[in-house]
Scaffold this active site. Sequence first.
Site, PDB file in Angstrom:
ATOM      1  N   ASP A  36      21.081   6.600   1.109  1.00  0.00           N
ATOM      2  CA  ASP A  36      19.887   6.010   1.794  1.00  0.00           C
ATOM      3  C   ASP A  36      18.539   7.184   1.973  1.00  0.00           C
ATOM      4  O   ASP A  36      19.342   8.729   2.300  1.00  0.00           O
ATOM      5  CB  ASP A  36      21.254   6.332   3.107  1.00  0.00           C
ATOM      6  CG  ASP A  36      20.211   6.279   4.803  1.00  0.00           C
ATOM      7  OD1 ASP A  36      19.035   6.499   4.120  1.00  0.00           O
ATOM      8  OD2 ASP A  36      21.408   6.456   5.520  1.00  0.00           O
ATOM      9  N   TYR A  71       4.924  -0.939   9.679  1.00  0.00           N
ATOM     10  CA  TYR A  71       4.824  -0.828   8.456  1.00  0.00           C
ATOM     11  C   TYR A  71       3.379   0.329   7.715  1.00  0.00           C
ATOM     12  O   TYR A  71       3.725   0.952   7.096  1.00  0.00           O
ATOM     13  CB  TYR A  71       5.006  -2.309   7.710  1.00  0.00           C
ATOM     14  CG  TYR A  71       4.970  -1.995   5.935  1.00  0.00           C
ATOM     15  CD1 TYR A  71       5.593  -1.669   4.903  1.00  0.00           C
ATOM     16  CD2 TYR A  71       4.120  -2.374   5.650  1.00  0.00           C
ATOM     17  CE1 TYR A  71       5.837  -1.392   3.585  1.00  0.00           C
ATOM     18  CE2 TYR A  71       3.950  -2.682   4.053  1.00  0.00           C
ATOM     19  CZ  TYR A  71       4.518  -2.294   2.901  1.00  0.00           C
ATOM     20  OH  TYR A  71       4.861  -2.381   1.778  1.00  0.00           O
TER      21      TYR A  71
HETATM   22  N1  SER Z   1       3.194  -7.192   1.065  1.00  0.00           N
HETATM   23  C1  SER Z   1       3.956  -6.512   2.031  1.00  0.00           C
HETATM   24  C2  SER Z   1       4.154  -6.726   2.617  1.00  0.00           C
HETATM   25  O1  SER Z   1       3.746  -8.310   3.287  1.00  0.00           O
HETATM   26  C3  SER Z   1       2.334  -5.512   2.093  1.00  0.00           C
HETATM   27  O2  SER Z   1       2.187  -4.337   1.270  1.00  0.00           O
HETATM   28  O3  SER Z   1       4.380  -6.570   3.586  1.00  0.00           O
END
Ligand code: SER
Length: 316
Positions: A52, A142
Site C-alpha cells: 500500500d 484527482y
Molecule cells: N485518464 C485519466 C482520467 O481520465 C486522466 O489522467 O482520469
Amino acid sequence: MNPMNILIIGSEGQLGSELYDALVLKYPSAKVVCSDIRNAFPEKERNFEILDATDAPALDRIIEKYQISQIYHLAAILSARGEQNPLWAWDINMRGLLVVLEAAVKHKIHRMYWPSSIAAFGPNTPRVQTPQQVVMDPNTVYGMSKQVGELWCRYYFEKYGLDVRSLRYPGIISYKTLPGGGTTDYAIDIFHKALKGEKFTCFLGPETPLPMMYIDDAIRATLELMEAPTEQIKERTSYNLAALSFTPEQLGEAIKKAIPGFEMDYAPDFRQKIADSWPGSIDDSEARKDWGWNHQFGMDELVHVMLDGLKSGYLS
Ligand code: SER
C-alpha cells in the site's frame, strides 16, 4: 546506471503492467520489482511485493530488501472514481506521493518517476493547444492531487536534489487491461463494444475533444524522459505530453471504417463536467525541444492496433 534495481509502485494497473514488460525488455540485466495492493498476474514469474503506497515502513523494507535505485510511482485513484470518494482519493494520491518522495530521499534513490495528467488543468485553462505554463485550477480531487503533486516534485528536486521526473499524460488507450475509473476510459470501452458487435453508449457527448495517446507512445515517452541527461530536464513540475486529440464522434467514425455496422449513442453523465474542464488539445513543444519527444501513433494506427490487439485474445 548499472546495476539498476527498479521498483514499480502500482504495477498491476494500466500503465504499470505494460511498463514492467518494457523495462524488462530494455534493461535485461536490471532487477525490476513489482508492487501493488494485489497481485493481478500470479502466473508471472517475477519479483512481486504487496504494498500500500501510503505505508512508509513497508516501502522502506522493500527498498532495502532489493537495494532499489529507481522508483516509478504510478499508484493513484483516477478522476471519475475519485469523485465518488474524494477524501479517500486525496489520501491515496497525495499522502502516497509524499511517502514515496520521503523514502526516495531517505534511501538516496537515483531517479524517480511520477505521472501527472491533463486533469491538472481546470475550467479556466485555455482549452486549445494548452501551453506548458498556464492557469491551472483543477476542480476534481484527482486533478488537485496532480497539480499539487507537481509542485511537491519540484520542491523535492530543489530542496533535496531528488531527480524526480514527470509527464502530464493525456488519456491513455490500451487493450491489455480494462479501464479503471477514468474519464478518458470511454475511448477504451468503445473498442470492446464494437468488436462484440454491441451498440456503444458514450458517457460523454459527441463533441467533447480530449487529448489521447496509445500506450506504447506513453511508455516510450516515460522511458525516454527517464533516460534523458539531467541537464536536458528543464521542467521540474511536469511536462505537457501529446499525441492526438479527438471527440467521441470522431473516434466512432474511425471505428466505423473498420466495422461498418458499428453504432453508438450518447448519454452524458457526471463525467461530462470533468471532461469539459480539461484541455481539448495540448502544446507539448517543450518536451519535443528539451528531450526529443515525438509521438508515433495517430488515429488510424490507434484504431488498428486496438482492434487487432483485442481480436488476438485480449477481448474480455
Ligand atoms: N485518464 C485519466 C482520467 O481520465 C486522466 O489522467 O482520469
